[in-house]
Scaffold this active site. Structure first.
Site, PDB file in Angstrom:
ATOM      1  CG  ASP A 269      55.041  -9.567  38.663  1.00  0.00           C
ATOM      2  OD1 ASP A 269      54.569  -9.118  37.601  1.00  0.00           O
ATOM      3  OD2 ASP A 269      54.418  -9.507  39.738  1.00  0.00           O
TER       4      ASP A 269
ATOM      5  CG  ASP B 159      54.454  -8.182  34.304  1.00  0.00           C
ATOM      6  OD1 ASP B 159      53.472  -7.921  35.014  1.00  0.00           O
ATOM      7  OD2 ASP B 159      55.215  -9.143  34.516  1.00  0.00           O
TER       8      ASP B 159
ATOM      9  CE  LYS C 119      49.635 -11.844  37.207  1.00  0.00           C
ATOM     10  NZ  LYS C 119      49.041 -10.776  36.397  1.00  0.00           N
TER      11      LYS C 119
ATOM     12  CE1 TYR D  35      46.703 -11.202  39.431  1.00  0.00           C
ATOM     13  CE2 TYR D  35      44.925  -9.668  39.000  1.00  0.00           C
ATOM     14  CZ  TYR D  35      46.136 -10.216  38.652  1.00  0.00           C
ATOM     15  OH  TYR D  35      46.775  -9.779  37.519  1.00  0.00           O
TER      16      TYR D  35
ATOM     17  CG  ASN E  75      48.289  -3.820  40.136  1.00  0.00           C
ATOM     18  OD1 ASN E  75      47.260  -3.211  40.323  1.00  0.00           O
ATOM     19  ND2 ASN E  75      48.552  -4.459  39.005  1.00  0.00           N
TER      20      ASN E  75
ATOM     21  NE  ARG F 100      57.154  -5.076  37.541  1.00  0.00           N
ATOM     22  CZ  ARG F 100      55.990  -5.730  37.399  1.00  0.00           C
ATOM     23  NH1 ARG F 100      55.363  -6.275  38.433  1.00  0.00           N
ATOM     24  NH2 ARG F 100      55.453  -5.872  36.214  1.00  0.00           N
TER      25      ARG F 100
HETATM   26  N1  LIG Z   1      47.372  -3.189  35.840  1.00  0.00           N
HETATM   27  C1  LIG Z   1      48.081  -4.136  35.296  1.00  0.00           C
HETATM   28  O1  LIG Z   1      47.552  -5.069  34.668  1.00  0.00           O
HETATM   29  C2  LIG Z   1      49.550  -4.109  35.429  1.00  0.00           C
HETATM   30  C3  LIG Z   1      50.168  -3.250  36.264  1.00  0.00           C
HETATM   31  N2  LIG Z   1      51.528  -3.224  36.364  1.00  0.00           N
HETATM   32  C4  LIG Z   1      52.099  -2.335  37.355  1.00  0.00           C
HETATM   33  O2  LIG Z   1      52.875  -1.356  36.724  1.00  0.00           O
HETATM   34  C5  LIG Z   1      53.942  -0.979  37.577  1.00  0.00           C
HETATM   35  C6  LIG Z   1      55.221  -0.942  36.778  1.00  0.00           C
HETATM   36  O3  LIG Z   1      55.504  -2.212  36.264  1.00  0.00           O
HETATM   37  P1  LIG Z   1      56.646  -2.399  35.156  1.00  0.00           P
HETATM   38  O4  LIG Z   1      56.395  -1.537  33.992  1.00  0.00           O
HETATM   39  O5  LIG Z   1      56.790  -3.828  34.925  1.00  0.00           O
HETATM   40  O6  LIG Z   1      57.914  -1.867  35.964  1.00  0.00           O
HETATM   41  P2  LIG Z   1      59.292  -1.363  35.412  1.00  0.00           P
HETATM   42  O7  LIG Z   1      60.226  -1.412  36.543  1.00  0.00           O
HETATM   43  O8  LIG Z   1      59.636  -2.064  34.154  1.00  0.00           O
HETATM   44  O9  LIG Z   1      59.012   0.173  35.031  1.00  0.00           O
HETATM   45  C7  LIG Z   1      58.776   1.174  35.957  1.00  0.00           C
HETATM   46  C8  LIG Z   1      58.945   2.498  35.261  1.00  0.00           C
HETATM   47  O10 LIG Z   1      58.524   3.515  36.140  1.00  0.00           O
HETATM   48  C9  LIG Z   1      59.512   4.525  36.194  1.00  0.00           C
HETATM   49  N3  LIG Z   1      59.487   5.187  37.474  1.00  0.00           N
HETATM   50  C10 LIG Z   1      59.778   4.686  38.684  1.00  0.00           C
HETATM   51  N4  LIG Z   1      59.622   5.618  39.633  1.00  0.00           N
HETATM   52  C11 LIG Z   1      59.230   6.737  38.994  1.00  0.00           C
HETATM   53  C12 LIG Z   1      58.913   8.047  39.423  1.00  0.00           C
HETATM   54  N5  LIG Z   1      58.955   8.382  40.705  1.00  0.00           N
HETATM   55  N6  LIG Z   1      58.558   8.942  38.489  1.00  0.00           N
HETATM   56  C13 LIG Z   1      58.520   8.603  37.195  1.00  0.00           C
HETATM   57  N7  LIG Z   1      58.777   7.377  36.736  1.00  0.00           N
HETATM   58  C14 LIG Z   1      59.138   6.462  37.627  1.00  0.00           C
HETATM   59  C15 LIG Z   1      60.821   3.807  35.951  1.00  0.00           C
HETATM   60  O11 LIG Z   1      61.765   4.758  35.535  1.00  0.00           O
HETATM   61  P3  LIG Z   1      63.286   4.393  35.173  1.00  0.00           P
HETATM   62  O12 LIG Z   1      63.195   3.589  33.919  1.00  0.00           O
HETATM   63  O13 LIG Z   1      63.916   5.709  34.981  1.00  0.00           O
HETATM   64  O14 LIG Z   1      63.805   3.611  36.327  1.00  0.00           O
HETATM   65  C16 LIG Z   1      60.392   2.813  34.882  1.00  0.00           C
HETATM   66  O15 LIG Z   1      60.428   3.430  33.617  1.00  0.00           O
HETATM   67  C17 LIG Z   1      53.923  -1.968  38.738  1.00  0.00           C
HETATM   68  O16 LIG Z   1      53.357  -1.352  39.855  1.00  0.00           O
HETATM   69  C18 LIG Z   1      53.018  -3.077  38.292  1.00  0.00           C
HETATM   70  O17 LIG Z   1      52.278  -3.612  39.358  1.00  0.00           O
HETATM   71  C19 LIG Z   1      52.329  -4.026  35.610  1.00  0.00           C
HETATM   72  C20 LIG Z   1      51.770  -4.920  34.763  1.00  0.00           C
HETATM   73  C21 LIG Z   1      50.341  -5.063  34.639  1.00  0.00           C
HETATM   74  C1  LIG Z   2      48.966  -7.194  37.245  1.00  0.00           C
HETATM   75  C2  LIG Z   2      50.363  -7.482  37.078  1.00  0.00           C
HETATM   76  O1  LIG Z   2      50.733  -8.373  36.336  1.00  0.00           O
HETATM   77  C3  LIG Z   2      51.337  -6.700  37.798  1.00  0.00           C
HETATM   78  O2  LIG Z   2      50.973  -5.763  38.487  1.00  0.00           O
HETATM   79  O3  LIG Z   2      52.519  -7.032  37.691  1.00  0.00           O
HETATM   80 MG   LIG Z   3      52.732  -8.933  36.659  1.00  0.00          MG
END
Ligand SMILES: NC(=O)C1=CN([C@@H]2O[C@H](COP(=O)(O)OP(=O)(O)OC[C@H]3O[C@@H](n4cnc5c(N)ncnc54)[C@H](OP(=O)(O)O)[C@@H]3O)[C@@H](O)[C@H]2O)C=CC1
Ligand SMILES: CC(=O)C(=O)O
Ligand SMILES: [Mg+2]
Length: 591
Positions: A283, A306, A210, A139, A447, A192
């Site tokens: 993703d 997510d 997963k 993972y 991540n 993504r």
């Molecule tokens: N720990 C966990 O269980 C999980 C972790 N994640 C992680 O979270 C991260 C984001 O995932 P997700 O929400 O789906 O992605 P999205 O693409 O939906 O969202 C990313 C967000 O980050 C913003 N962003 C990007 N670059 C910057 C920056 N330099 N400064 C400020 N804001 C920024 C984007 O802004 P804008 O909207 O303006 O483009 C957007 O709002 C990934 O790395 C993923 O691995 C996700 C799910 C679960």
């Molecule tokens: C953990 C997870 O689902 C992610 O980083 O997208």
């Molecule tokens: Mg995910």
């Protein structure tokens, strides 16, 4: 062909057949494949009886040297294995020794994948018994690197690939999958992948990973799990130019073409697997993820990990952390870096829980939560131009362009990173958090490790040991001023396996937000005093099967309360029932 098969059944020797049928050193061209010219069609025959050589090659049944003497006699295995008979425990010891010898995480990943393809039960035995050590291998973070290099490490296909080429034939493609009783599908379109962006078809590593956790951590049978990648192209230039890329070499389909393919897929899933199969979206980019979830949540059993799984795990961590930082949920102020799926999904669930606790409308409790995206703090003056999922967070405030200024202006007690961009929690940001909080709660969710908003070391040193810290990908314990700080792993892997199990065992037909709260509550109450003493806000993964059973039971109970469960009568003790349903990787004895 039929007469050849009949001759075989009647005992005719292969050698009695026309010897000219054999080419390339082969002597058994029973099906005439070698003699066919290249443009002549042949039937790819398969032998499906699991015994002898084929049994050793079948990962569902293979036990390697653990086949007993009796089994070796009964199943035509004599001579196909060296004489030693060993236990599954010894096999496990040997494999762990060999995996530990690899220095490169990707080599460990490949060794685990090879094991999964060779001996499924042994793979799961290893993963369950060594979960803290092997989770980072199968993972995050290693699965991220595996996806980036999927084209070159790819040996045998895992999961089901559905591309634009299969438009109009998706039901047939689903029927090609050899297992019939599918309970959980994890599907991605690869746009993504973690915080690594668009990896197209190579995103398959994620549904595969997963679903191994669904089995190892949640006890869903491996044969009931189906990983799927929908390939609508990729906008990743590097992949488009890569001659070894395994996916469609075209730019991503969008709009009607995309939604029609997804609709055909969702319709075919229900037609082939019924109403109660769980489809976990994973993703997808946010411009599709929210829409898919809202479109299918009323007609299918769907869950976006997510958006929803992450929300549930983070809420659990925050609730648990209250024991360390004090106050109730509503006493805290939250600031997110990242306002996408994870950020707004978490924000919404925290606001929902707060509104239930203080009996205030959601519109009110949302005001305790602020989000920063790539353009700065989300405020009302930006409302018109915001994507729909950000609009509820556009509160009254002057414009703020960057995170540090937002931290200083909002003075959050909780800082959550969900941006997908590494090292964005700078020294100044973290020091600011420590300057007005006794115990700042800092969660760097992105991540894999390379995208984490900060490291554990940075969080502890820059706050001089004051921070309560958790991250999406694991960090080792860190010693600061003679004290060991153990960072927690705020990852949806705590939630989705138990959550899915709860849906499966109750026969739920829809996912409801209250089930996410139920899962979160079950997880938060698993944190022990001993965990708190180490600064942990999540229980260790070593107990994950017990935790998953608790989560499953809470989710199932909620499904019954909401009238969404179809498995009747309701089992009296849902925890015991969940445990009794869980897959065990211990070898079965063969007659
Ligand atoms: N720990 C966990 O269980 C999980 C972790 N994640 C992680 O979270 C991260 C984001 O995932 P997700 O929400 O789906 O992605 P999205 O693409 O939906 O969202 C990313 C967000 O980050 C913003 N962003 C990007 N670059 C910057 C920056 N330099 N400064 C400020 N804001 C920024 C984007 O802004 P804008 O909207 O303006 O483009 C957007 O709002 C990934 O790395 C993923 O691995 C996700 C799910 C679960
Ligand atoms: C953990 C997870 O689902 C992610 O980083 O997208
Ligand atoms: Mg995910």
């Amino acid at each position: 062909m039929e007469s050849t098969m009949k001759d075989m059944r009647d005992g005719a020797s292969v050698l009695d057949m026309d010897p000219k049928c054999t080419v390339g050193g082969g002597v058994e061209d029973v099906y005439g494949e070698d003699s066919a010219t290249e443009d002549q069609l042949v039937t790819p025959w398969t032998i499906s009886v699991a015994s002898g050589y084929s049994m050793l090659r079948d990962p569902h049944h293979n036990k390697g040297l653990a086949f007993t003497e009796k089994e070796r006699d009964a199943h035509y295995l004599r001579g196909l294995l060296p004489p030693a008979c060993i236990t599954q425990q010894l096999q496990e010891k040997k494999l762990m020794n060999s995996i530990r010898q690899y220095q490169v995480p990707l080599q460990k990943y490949m060794a685990m994948m090879e094991l999964q393809e060779r001996n499924e039960r042994l793979f799961y035995k290893l993963l369950i018994d060594n979960v803290e050590e092997l989770l980072p291998v199968v993972y995050t973070p290693t699965v991220g690197e595996a996806c980036q290099k999927y084209g070159s490490i790819f040996r045998r296909p895992q999961g089901l690939y559905i591309s634009l080429k299969e438009k109009g034939k998706i039901l047939d493609v689903l029927r090609n999958w050899p297992e019939r009783n599918i309970q959980v599908i994890v599907v991605t379109d690869g746009e993504r992948i973690l915080g690594l962006g668009d990896l197209g078809c190579q995103g398959m590593g994620i549904p595969v990973g997963k679903l191994s956790l669904y089995t190892a951590l949640g006890g869903v049978r491996p044969s009931a799990c189906l990983p799927i990648t929908i390939d609508v192209g990729t906008n990743n230039e590097k992949l488009l130019k890569d001659e070894f890329y395994i996916g469609l070499k075209q730019r991503r389909a969008t709009g009607k073409e995309y939604s029609e393919l997804l609709h055909e897929f969702m319709t075919a899933v229900k037609q082939n697997h019924g109403e109660k199969v769980l489809v976990q979206f994973e993703d997808f980019a946010n411009h599709n993820a929210f829409e898919l979830l809202s479109k299918y949540r009323t007609t299918h059993l769907v869950f976006n990990d997510d958006i929803q799984g992450t929300a549930s795990v983070v809420l659990a961590g925050v609730v648990a952390a209250l024991k360390l930082v004090g106050g109730s949920l509503a006493d805290h102020t939250f600031l997110f870096l990242g306002a996408g799926e994870a950020g707004t999904g978490i924000a919404e669930l925290i606001a929902l829980e707060m509104s239930k606790q203080v009996k205030a409308p959601l519109e009110e409790t949302r005001k305790k939560i602020w989000l920063v995206d790539s353009k700065g703090l989300i405020v009302s003056s930006r409302k018109e131009s915001l994507q729909h999922f950000k609009k509820p967070w556009a509160h009254e405030h002057e414009s703020v362009g960057d995170l540090l200024s937002a931290v200083k202006a909002i003075k959050p007690t909780v800082l959550i990173g969900s941006s997908g961009v590494g090292r964005t929690f700078t020294k100044e940001v973290i020091e600011a958090m420590a300057s007005f909080n006794e115990k700042p709660l800092i969660m760097a969710l992105s991540n894999p490790t390379s995208q984490s908003e900060c490291t554990a070391e940075e969080a502890y040193t820059w706050t001089k040991g004051k921070a309560i810290f958790a991250s999406g990908s694991p960090f080792d314990p860190f010693e600061y001023e003679n004290k060991i700080f153990v960072p927690g792993q705020a990852n949806n892997a705590y939630i989705f396996p138990g959550f899915g199990l709860g849906l499966v065992i109750s026969g739920a037909i829809r996912v409801h937000d209250n089930m996410l709260l139920a899962a979160s509550e079950a997880l938060a109450r698993q944190v022990t005093l001993e965990n708190y003493d180490k600064g942990l806000i999540y229980p260790p993964f070593t107990n994950i099967r017990k935790i998953s059973a608790e989560i499953a039971a809470n989710v199932a109970a909620n499904a019954y309360e909401l009238g969404l469960a179809t498995r009747l009568p309701r089992p009296e003790n849902l925890v015991e029932y969940a445990e009794s349903c869980m897959y065990s990787p211990v070898y079965r004895m063969y007659r």
